[in-house]
Design an enzyme around this catalytic site. Structure first.
Site, PDB file in Angstrom:
ATOM      1  CE1 TYR A  93      -3.917  -2.200   0.653  1.00 44.94           C
ATOM      2  CE2 TYR A  93      -2.388  -3.376   2.088  1.00 44.94           C
ATOM      3  CZ  TYR A  93      -3.590  -3.317   1.377  1.00 44.94           C
ATOM      4  OH  TYR A  93      -4.449  -4.382   1.430  1.00 44.94           O
ATOM      5  CB  THR A  94       1.061   4.144  -2.199  1.00 41.97           C
ATOM      6  OG1 THR A  94      -0.348   4.375  -2.371  1.00 41.97           O
ATOM      7  CG2 THR A  94       1.563   3.291  -3.347  1.00 41.97           C
ATOM      8  CD  GLU A  95      -1.546   8.523   0.145  1.00 42.48           C
ATOM      9  OE1 GLU A  95      -2.690   8.641   0.640  1.00 42.48           O
ATOM     10  OE2 GLU A  95      -1.061   9.323  -0.648  1.00 42.48           O
TER      11      GLU A  95
END
Length: 490
Positions: free
Chosen positions: A1-3
């Site tokens: 997940y990037t965020e």
């Protein structure tokens, strides 16, 4: 997940961690620092529970309702000498996220034992209702399952029991669960006895199962089995330490800021002298030394004066600086008063706990039922059925369904009714219901009572049956003269 973003409850576990509230230690390869414990404004150990095993020990703590835990913490702060029984008036028992029923026994003796000793069990039972259909049939609808029970495995288990004919009366099983929640439908045959089928499901499947509890936790690095009061006391003590360290950190920071503001106030008071000393200095070091010498300032205060922007000389900015300084003095006074009063720290714990309940509280999901959590009796799970009881001269007893003997029409061929040992013959034969009481009268003037369903059922007409001595504990040479079937002993 990037965020990613933590939930609000997770943020409550980390609240104030940046304020030196807990100790940090190096991680496994000493490349980073990690907290030894979390500040944990949320009582996570009781709220979410814990399950784990180690070498020679295991822990199994059930989840609880946050509102009840918060109320119990506040009560314990106000009444430190309270007993576990007092807290049980607030904490009703575990509150599982899957709902269902918790059977705690009469007068809640199972809950009392669990929370007093730290050991025990909670018997969970599925939430099931019996619905009547327009077709004249019935169905059992299950909407909640015991904690940690897999629905797919349960459906497969019921289907296997139906195939093995250990549970009778079920015609179909459907899983109608959707985004609105769990719904498992068990359709019954037209002649099925609904309550008997449901009791059999409770007995033979995980629709009724026990959650064994061992409230084992690490206390200062040592594993201990804790009762309910001790768990709450340890949480309160933890929060006291966190609030104390937080207040000490905030007090240090407030005093440091007040110290700098005192230097800035003095610089504004002797502004012309400050400007002249800085203008006449050859370099920054000389200016710093001159300011420290003529105005009796510390190095930190002097550096703040040298870093001060010219806009701070405006009248409005000077007023803001003065207001900030007076506010810091009040903050310092409040923090010193808090640190000097254990009672105020406890009140702070209590206030933060009340805010937790207000922010995160949700209604109880698991319903507490004061019923005997033991397995259903044979009387509960045995359907009413017409049977034939036979007794031979040598006291062999047999129970067989009356449907085994079919009526013979014209031209029918006879079938063997039963097989006896050599020298034995049929003596008594009577019709009864599986729930009837059978009274066996012996030649010594005694009477023995047995429920009809306690006699082993035989599926073969030709079997000899069970010796009477195995069922009735007859004396040597004692024989049965008569047998009587009665529905009730009234």
């Amino acid at each position: 997940y990037t965020e990613a973003r933590l939930a609000r409850t997770a943020m409550a576990m980390l609240a104030d961690i940046e304020l030196d509230t807990v100790d940090f230690a190096t991680n496994f390869d000493e490349s980073l620092k990690e907290p030894v414990v979390l500040p944990a404004r949320l009582p996570n150990l009781l709220l979410n529970g814990a399950v784990g095993i180690a070498v020679g020990m295991a822990t199994s703590i059930p989840p609880h309702n946050l509102g009840e835990i918060c109320d119990a913490i506040c009560y314990l702060i106000d009444n430190p000498d309270a007993y576990v029984e007092d807290l049980l008036g607030i904490i009703k028992g575990p509150d599982f996220p899957t709902g269902a029923l918790a059977l705690v026994g009469k007068d809640k003796e199972f809950v009392r034992q669990l929370y007093s000793t730290g050991h025990g069990k909670v018997v969970m039972q599925a939430q099931a209702t019996i619905d009547e259909l327009n077709s004249g049939r019935s169905q059992i609808v299950v909407t909640e399952l015991p904690y940690q029970i897999n629905k797919a495995s349960l459906v497969a288990r019921i289907a296997q029991l139906v195939r093995d004919k250990k549970i009778e009366g079920i015609s179909d099983i459907r899983d109608e669960s959707d985004r609105d929640g769990l719904r498992m439908v068990i359709e019954l045959k037209r002649d099925a006895q609904e309550q008997m089928v449901l009791n059999n499901l409770f007995k033979h499947t995980a629709m009724r199962s026990a959650f064994n509890v061992t409230m084992l936790a690490l206390v200062d690095g040592q594993p201990q089995v804790l009762n309910l009061k001790r768990v709450l006391q340890l949480f309160v003590e933890h929060r006291q330490r966190v609030i104390t360290r937080r207040s000490e950190f905030l007090l240090r920071r407030a005093k440091e800021r007040a110290h700098i503001l005192e230097g800035l106030r003095k610089a504004l008071e002797y502004l012309d002298l400050v400007i002249r000393l800085i203008r006449e200095a050859k370099d920054v070091e000389e200016a710093r030394n001159n300011l420290m010498k003529h105005l009796a300032l510390t190095e930190m205060q002097t550096q703040a004066i040298l870093d001060m922007q010219l806009r701070r000389l405006a009248a409005l900015e000077r007023q803001k600086l003065e207001e900030e300084y007076q506010g810091l003095l009040k903050t310092i006074s409040d923090l010193e008063g808090l640190l000097g009063s254990p009672a105020q720290i406890l009140n702070e714990v209590k206030d933060e706990t009340k805010k937790l309940k207000k922010e995160f509280h949700s209604p109880r999901r698991t319903q507490i039922i004061e019923e005997d959590p033991s397995q259903p009796s044979w009387e509960d799970i045995t359907p009413h059925q017409d049977v034939i009881i036979t007794l031979s001269k040598k006291d062999y007893i047999k129970r067989i369904s009356s449907s085994t003997y079919r009526s013979q029409l014209r031209g029918g061929k006879g079938v063997r009714g039963m097989t006896t040992r050599e020298g034995d013959a049929l003596q008594h034969m009577l019709f009864a219901d599986t729930h009837d009481h059978l009274l066996f009268f012996t030649d010594r003037g005694r009477v023995y009572r047995v429920r009809c369903f306690e006699i082993p059922a035989d599926t073969s007409r030709t079997s000899r049956g069970t010796p009477g001595m195995n069922l009735l504990s007859l004396s040597q040479g004692e024989g049965i003269n008569a047998v009587l079937a009665i529905p009730t002993l009234d």
